[in-house]
Enzyme design. Sequence first.
Site, short mmCIF file in Angstrom:
data_model
loop_
_atom_site.label_atom_id
_atom_site.label_comp_id
_atom_site.label_asym_id
_atom_site.label_seq_id
_atom_site.Cartn_x
_atom_site.Cartn_y
_atom_site.Cartn_z
N HIS A 130 0.79 -1.22 0.00
CA HIS A 130 0.00 0.00 0.00
C HIS A 130 0.83 1.28 0.00
O HIS A 130 0.41 2.30 0.53
CB HIS A 130 -0.98 0.03 1.18
CG HIS A 130 -1.68 -1.27 1.42
ND1 HIS A 130 -2.40 -1.91 0.44
CD2 HIS A 130 -1.75 -2.08 2.50
CE1 HIS A 130 -2.89 -3.03 0.91
NE2 HIS A 130 -2.51 -3.16 2.16
N HIS B 174 -6.84 -0.89 2.90
CA HIS B 174 -6.16 -1.34 1.69
C HIS B 174 -6.47 -0.41 0.52
O HIS B 174 -7.56 0.14 0.42
CB HIS B 174 -6.56 -2.78 1.40
CG HIS B 174 -6.18 -3.69 2.53
ND1 HIS B 174 -5.22 -4.65 2.42
CD2 HIS B 174 -6.62 -3.77 3.82
CE1 HIS B 174 -5.08 -5.28 3.57
NE2 HIS B 174 -5.92 -4.76 4.44
#
Length: 199
Positions: A134, A178
């Site tokens: 991420h 996420h």
Amino acid sequence: RVPETSLIFQNVSDPAAGPHTPHFEFVLVSRSPQTLPTGELSLGLEIGMVTPASCGSVSLESNDPFDTPLIDPAYYKDEVDLLIMKEAIASAERFFAGLVWKDIILGPQGAFANITDDQSLVQFIRESSYTTLHSIGTASMFPRGTKFGVVDPDLHLRGAKGLRIIDASIMPIVTCGHTQASTYAIVERAAELVKQAWT
């Protein structure tokens, strides 16, 4: 999420997007027998910061495009991140203190087992933190008319013609959690912008 009873936000700002937005996540992972001296299977816990306040940087070492960039993740540059991680570890300890884990969890292992006070906890956090997934923000988008940022709201690279950046790097702030869905949204919007430019 940091408990409502925590006092950490009395002196620092809460980086979360709202009162129901998490600050961290737990990822339970099994460890292979090779990771323990006893040769037994073990359970590990990874704690992910999902709303970090600290912001790192990527800069050029030279004008040679083959030189490695200078990457500074700036872990815990903002004090609130360290306070949240300490709360997350306390939350994990409460989780594993539950009766369901009796006779399954025998105790902490490795460097975590050597924590005796706040100073050693902070040292453990600083020495064991790393980036997983991420990563975002290396080509941040900012409003038109500003002198900072890498791309404009239409994802054009500033100072270049005919070039857009279309990926998670344009997010100026990490989404809480996420980044996959947000990246899909960026790409869908970018596809529309490209189509409009060519029709």
